[in-house]
Design an enzyme around this catalytic site. Structure first.
Site, PDB file in Angstrom:
ATOM      1  N   GLU A  21       4.325  -6.566   1.511  1.00  0.00           N
ATOM      2  CA  GLU A  21       3.681  -7.059   0.460  1.00  0.00           C
ATOM      3  C   GLU A  21       3.479  -5.665  -0.642  1.00  0.00           C
ATOM      4  OE1 GLU A  21      -0.152  -8.159   1.518  1.00  0.00           O
ATOM      5  OE2 GLU A  21       0.511 -10.048   2.195  1.00  0.00           O
ATOM      6  N   PRO A  22       4.707  -5.318  -0.894  1.00  0.00           N
ATOM      7  CA  PRO A  22       4.693  -3.869  -1.731  1.00  0.00           C
ATOM      8  C   PRO A  22       4.340  -4.341  -3.183  1.00  0.00           C
ATOM      9  CG  PRO A  22       6.744  -4.199  -1.294  1.00  0.00           C
ATOM     10  CD  PRO A  22       6.081  -5.230  -0.596  1.00  0.00           C
ATOM     11  N   GLY A  23       3.261  -3.525  -3.944  1.00  0.00           N
ATOM     12  CA  GLY A  23       3.208  -3.575  -5.150  1.00  0.00           C
ATOM     13  C   GLY A  23       3.748  -2.140  -5.827  1.00  0.00           C
ATOM     14  N   ARG A  24       2.713  -1.404  -5.726  1.00  0.00           N
ATOM     15  CA  ARG A  24       2.641   0.155  -6.677  1.00  0.00           C
ATOM     16  C   ARG A  24       4.047   0.626  -6.372  1.00  0.00           C
ATOM     17  NH1 ARG A  24      -1.786   3.010  -7.801  1.00  0.00           N
ATOM     18  NH2 ARG A  24      -2.873   1.922  -6.089  1.00  0.00           N
ATOM     19  N   CYS A  68     -15.406   4.287 -27.620  1.00  0.00           N
ATOM     20  CA  CYS A  68     -16.476   4.819 -27.388  1.00  0.00           C
ATOM     21  C   CYS A  68     -17.191   4.962 -26.080  1.00  0.00           C
ATOM     22  CB  CYS A  68     -17.537   4.147 -28.485  1.00  0.00           C
ATOM     23  SG  CYS A  68     -16.745   4.319 -30.276  1.00  0.00           S
ATOM     24  N   GLY A 123       0.657  -1.513  -0.114  1.00  0.00           N
ATOM     25  CA  GLY A 123       0.129  -0.006   0.027  1.00  0.00           C
ATOM     26  C   GLY A 123       0.775   1.223  -0.062  1.00  0.00           C
ATOM     27  N   TYR A 138     -10.537   5.370 -11.461  1.00  0.00           N
ATOM     28  CA  TYR A 138     -10.424   6.118 -10.279  1.00  0.00           C
ATOM     29  C   TYR A 138     -10.387   7.619 -10.090  1.00  0.00           C
ATOM     30  CZ  TYR A 138      -8.178   1.348  -9.176  1.00  0.00           C
ATOM     31  OH  TYR A 138      -8.012   0.141  -9.154  1.00  0.00           O
ATOM     32  N   ARG A 183      -6.922   3.291 -15.012  1.00  0.00           N
ATOM     33  CA  ARG A 183      -6.851   4.085 -13.781  1.00  0.00           C
ATOM     34  C   ARG A 183      -7.586   5.527 -13.673  1.00  0.00           C
ATOM     35  NH1 ARG A 183      -2.997   5.642 -11.440  1.00  0.00           N
ATOM     36  NH2 ARG A 183      -3.701   5.066  -9.256  1.00  0.00           N
ATOM     37  N   TYR A 217      -0.681  -1.528 -11.912  1.00  0.00           N
ATOM     38  CA  TYR A 217      -2.110  -1.514 -12.152  1.00  0.00           C
ATOM     39  C   TYR A 217      -2.312  -0.769 -13.631  1.00  0.00           C
ATOM     40  CZ  TYR A 217      -1.868  -2.560  -7.421  1.00  0.00           C
ATOM     41  OH  TYR A 217      -1.824  -3.234  -6.004  1.00  0.00           O
TER      42      TYR A 217
END
Ligand SMILES: *Cc1c(COP(=O)(O)O)cnc(C)c1O
Length: 420
Positions: A278-281, A347, A241, A321, A317, A375
């Site tokens: 648990e890093p992703g971004r 479209c 996170g 978001y 994204r 992502y």
């Protein structure tokens, strides 16, 4: 790294030692471009802060699951955090090890549990009593004991976008804090489960350390109760996170963040337990850009549009978001700049990539959509029967295609029409 992985050289954006213009010419657009050096640098920030401590890092595969990306991390000794059987298959194909892999996710299928148990994953992060029951039954059929951790919802406000906040009571994720102790007791009573840890994941794109420390404090309180009940908690998984800079956000430095969390756990007398991240971004987000070409400039009464060849199906994204991605001209040109909404050909009015951006561009020019490594491709779709973009990884002066551009025929190869 002496200079940023994506930087201008003589007015032309480069990925490490390779010009983005030549990448676009060679491989076409839209094109995802990753930097091996940037991936490595982000990994090293985590790894160096964990060195000599009881801590390990599991890369969140869902942020970017390209085999080459996972392989870069596997070669650096990473563990992995998966949320599906498909991601387990990717980790194994990329050279990752099951015994360094934790299995998260709120709705694991029995088949996925079976595959993960057979492969020998390190831990199942479980989110409910029915899931404990299912895992216990699967493990019993296989004559095994499944290592489990419960994902506890610490009910802290991570102060991030509601769609990516996951640690509040109102979220679908995790076991409610007040029910956690009883849920652990239920787990301990199941013959084919072995309680080994506790975990949480409070949200994504978090730009402060405070919510993590709040979560850690609540988890430790619970750990003490659980151990009074006779279980042993060997590890504390604080989830992922950590945020990145998309625009003007100022997230904590990765190493400072890791040390602050580890110090807090130690100061509270829990330094003997292993801590998982648990890093992703924060590992992949700023290690990628999406290159796209301007098709048309469309002046309007109220807005000017730059219509580009990438769209919401390539990078979801913004549409999903209202996320901000910086957008820069790949070649810095002496042209009058105008304010444009950067939009794709799909479209849908929701098909936009950036709003009100000052750009000095002409049709045919290239744009780089920044911070697209997390992502990005993984959320892409074939909406409007658009083949998904190619992915390239740059390593110094070399560019490697790590995923070929899709062909239209592939998109309906599994479809059939009804018989005559
Ligand atoms: C998505 C996710 C992560 C990674 O989150 P980032 O914000 O990308 O760091 C880690 N753990 C779990 C359980 C997740 O669902």
């Amino acid at each position: 790294m002496t200079r940023p992985a994506f930087d201008y050289v003589d007015g032309v954006l480069h990925a490490e030692g390779v010009s983005a213009v030549s990448l676009a010419e060679q491989f076409g657009t839209p094109l995802y471009v990753y930097s091996r050096a940037a991936l490595t640098e982000a990994w090293n920030a985590y790894a160096s802060a964990c060195a000599g401590r009881r801590a390990s890092v599991h890369v969140a595969v869902k942020a970017n699951s390209n085999l080459a990306v996972l392989n870069v991390f596997a070669r650096l000794g990473a563990g992995f955090d998966i949320v599906s059987g498909g991601e387990l298959a990717r980790v194994l194909a990329a050279g990752g090890k099951a015994e360094n892999t934790v299995f998260s996710g709120v709705g694991k299928h029995a088949n996925e549990m079976r595959e993960a148990l057979a492969a020998g994953v390190k831990c199942f992060n479980v989110e409910s009593i029915p899931e404990l029951d299912r895992l216990n039954a699967v493990a019993a059929q296989m004559g095994k004991k499944a290592p489990v951790s419960l994902r506890v919802n610490p009910d802290v406000d991570a102060k991030t976008h509601p769609y990516i906040s996951t640690g509040l009571k109102s979220n679908k994720f995790g076991v409610a804090f007040d029910e956690a102790r009883a849920t652990y007791q239920a787990a301990a009573a199941m013959a084919n489960l072995e309680v080994v840890g506790i975990d949480c994941h409070i949200g994504s794109q978090i730009t402060e350390v405070a919510p993590y420390l709040d979560a850690v404090d609540k988890l430790l309180e619970l750990v003490e109760q659980i151990e009074q009940d006779g279980m042993t908690i060997r590890h504390i998984d604080v989830g992922g996170g950590l945020g990145i800079t998309y625009d003007d956000e100022t997230p904590p430095d990765i190493s400072d963040f890791v040390r602050t969390v580890l110090d807090r756990i130690e100061a509270r007398g829990h330094g003997h337990r292993e801590v998982y991240f648990e890093p992703g971004r924060s590992l992949v987000g700023n290690a990628g850009v999406l290159l796209t070409r301007v098709e048309f400039l469309k002046p309007g009464a109220e807005k000017n549009f730059a219509i580009v060849d990438a769209a919401m199906n390539d990078l979801a994204r913004p549409a999903m978001y209202e996320a901000y991605h910086a957008i820069d001209a790949v070649v810095q040109r002496e042209l009058p700049a105008h304010v444009y909404d950067v939009v794709g050909p799909v479209c849908e009015s929701g098909d936009w990539l950036g709003r009100e951006r000052l750009l000095a561009v002409e049709p045919g020019d290239l744009l780089a959509i920044r911070s697209a490594g997390a992502y990005g491709f993984v959320m892409s779709s074939n909406y409007n029967t658009r083949p998904r973009a190619a992915e390239v990884m740059v390593d110094g002066t070399q560019a490697h295609v790590v995923r070929a551009r899709e062909e239209v025929q592939q998109l309906f190869a599994g479809e059939t029409v009804l018989p005559e």
